[in-house]
Design an enzyme around this catalytic site. Sequence first.
Site, short mmCIF file in Angstrom:
data_model
loop_
_atom_site.label_atom_id
_atom_site.label_comp_id
_atom_site.label_asym_id
_atom_site.label_seq_id
_atom_site.Cartn_x
_atom_site.Cartn_y
_atom_site.Cartn_z
N ASP A 1 0.85 -1.18 0.00
CA ASP A 1 0.00 0.00 0.00
C ASP A 1 0.90 1.25 0.00
O ASP A 1 1.90 1.31 0.72
CB ASP A 1 -0.92 0.00 1.23
CG ASP A 1 -2.06 0.99 1.09
OD1 ASP A 1 -3.22 0.54 0.97
OD2 ASP A 1 -1.80 2.21 1.10
N ILE A 2 0.52 2.25 -0.78
CA ILE A 2 1.33 3.46 -0.92
C ILE A 2 1.28 4.32 0.35
O ILE A 2 2.18 5.14 0.58
CB ILE A 2 0.85 4.27 -2.16
CG1 ILE A 2 1.95 5.18 -2.69
CG2 ILE A 2 -0.42 5.04 -1.87
CD1 ILE A 2 1.67 5.75 -4.07
N ASN B 1 -12.95 -3.17 2.15
CA ASN B 1 -13.87 -2.04 2.33
C ASN B 1 -14.82 -1.99 1.14
O ASN B 1 -14.39 -2.15 -0.01
CB ASN B 1 -13.09 -0.73 2.41
CG ASN B 1 -12.29 -0.61 3.69
OD1 ASN B 1 -12.77 -1.00 4.76
ND2 ASN B 1 -11.08 -0.09 3.60
N VAL C 1 -10.90 3.01 -3.94
CA VAL C 1 -10.49 2.44 -5.23
C VAL C 1 -11.48 1.32 -5.55
O VAL C 1 -11.61 0.35 -4.79
CB VAL C 1 -9.05 1.89 -5.19
CG1 VAL C 1 -8.69 1.28 -6.54
CG2 VAL C 1 -8.06 3.00 -4.84
N HIS D 1 -9.93 -5.16 -3.40
CA HIS D 1 -8.58 -5.35 -2.86
C HIS D 1 -8.73 -5.76 -1.41
O HIS D 1 -9.49 -5.18 -0.64
CB HIS D 1 -7.74 -4.08 -2.97
CG HIS D 1 -8.44 -2.83 -2.54
ND1 HIS D 1 -9.37 -2.18 -3.33
CD2 HIS D 1 -8.37 -2.11 -1.39
CE1 HIS D 1 -9.82 -1.12 -2.69
NE2 HIS D 1 -9.25 -1.06 -1.50
N HIS E 1 -7.04 -5.79 2.01
CA HIS E 1 -5.96 -5.20 2.81
C HIS E 1 -5.42 -6.29 3.74
O HIS E 1 -6.19 -6.95 4.44
CB HIS E 1 -6.49 -4.07 3.71
CG HIS E 1 -6.95 -2.85 3.00
ND1 HIS E 1 -6.17 -1.72 2.88
CD2 HIS E 1 -8.13 -2.56 2.40
CE1 HIS E 1 -6.84 -0.78 2.24
NE2 HIS E 1 -8.04 -1.26 1.93
P1 AMP Z 1 -9.76 1.52 0.16
O1 AMP Z 1 -9.91 2.79 0.95
O2 AMP Z 1 -10.17 0.29 0.88
O3 AMP Z 1 -10.41 1.63 -1.21
O4 AMP Z 1 -8.20 1.35 -0.05
C1 AMP Z 1 -7.48 1.89 -1.12
C2 AMP Z 1 -6.04 1.77 -0.75
O5 AMP Z 1 -5.25 1.96 -1.91
C3 AMP Z 1 -5.57 2.82 0.27
O6 AMP Z 1 -5.06 2.17 1.42
C4 AMP Z 1 -4.50 3.60 -0.49
O7 AMP Z 1 -3.42 4.00 0.32
C5 AMP Z 1 -4.08 2.60 -1.54
N1 AMP Z 1 -3.51 3.17 -2.75
C6 AMP Z 1 -3.96 4.22 -3.46
N2 AMP Z 1 -3.18 4.44 -4.53
C7 AMP Z 1 -2.20 3.51 -4.51
C8 AMP Z 1 -1.08 3.19 -5.34
N3 AMP Z 1 -0.80 3.92 -6.45
N4 AMP Z 1 -0.28 2.16 -4.99
C9 AMP Z 1 -0.54 1.44 -3.86
N5 AMP Z 1 -1.59 1.67 -3.05
C10 AMP Z 1 -2.41 2.69 -3.36
#
Ligand code: AMP
Length: 114
Positions: free
Chosen positions: A30-31, A87, A96, A100, A102
């Site tokens: 995760d970024i 989520n 996103v 995914h 976590h």
């Molecule tokens: P969610 O809030 O469950 O949709 O989680 C989306 C996750 O994607 C968050 O924890 C972000 O930090 C992560 N995220 C967003 N952009 C990127 C990226 N380019 N590379 C890796 N993780 C990302």
Amino acid sequence: MVDCLFCKIINRGIPASIVYEDERVLAFNDINPQAPTHILVVPKRHVASLNDLSVEDDQLVGELVRRAAAIANERGISAGGFRTVFNTNRDAGQTVFHIHLHLLGGRSLQWPPG
Ligand code: AMP
Ligand code: ZN
């Protein structure tokens, strides 16, 4: 899907720190990590949210969950414990819209979540 961030990562259109890949699954850091281990495990096929899964996806979802457990084991956090979270939509804070899982661990996590 053209405008999906995680499809772009899967297709190497944007970079990510990839920790696992096979024909159907990708996992990357995760970024914005919320724990010492914070990895996202995603299907390569675009599915927007858990609301969009069908019975044909049962094996794929199982692969995501088992991969998260395998990565946790590799990181040495299986016995201590870890958290896995999907989520879904606004109230859960999904940002996103490509499913995914976590994987969070490496520290003590609070419950209930905020
Ligand atoms: P969610 O809030 O469950 O949709 O989680 C989306 C996750 O994607 C968050 O924890 C972000 O930090 C992560 N995220 C967003 N952009 C990127 C990226 N380019 N590379 C890796 N993780 C990302
Ligand atoms: Zn996607």
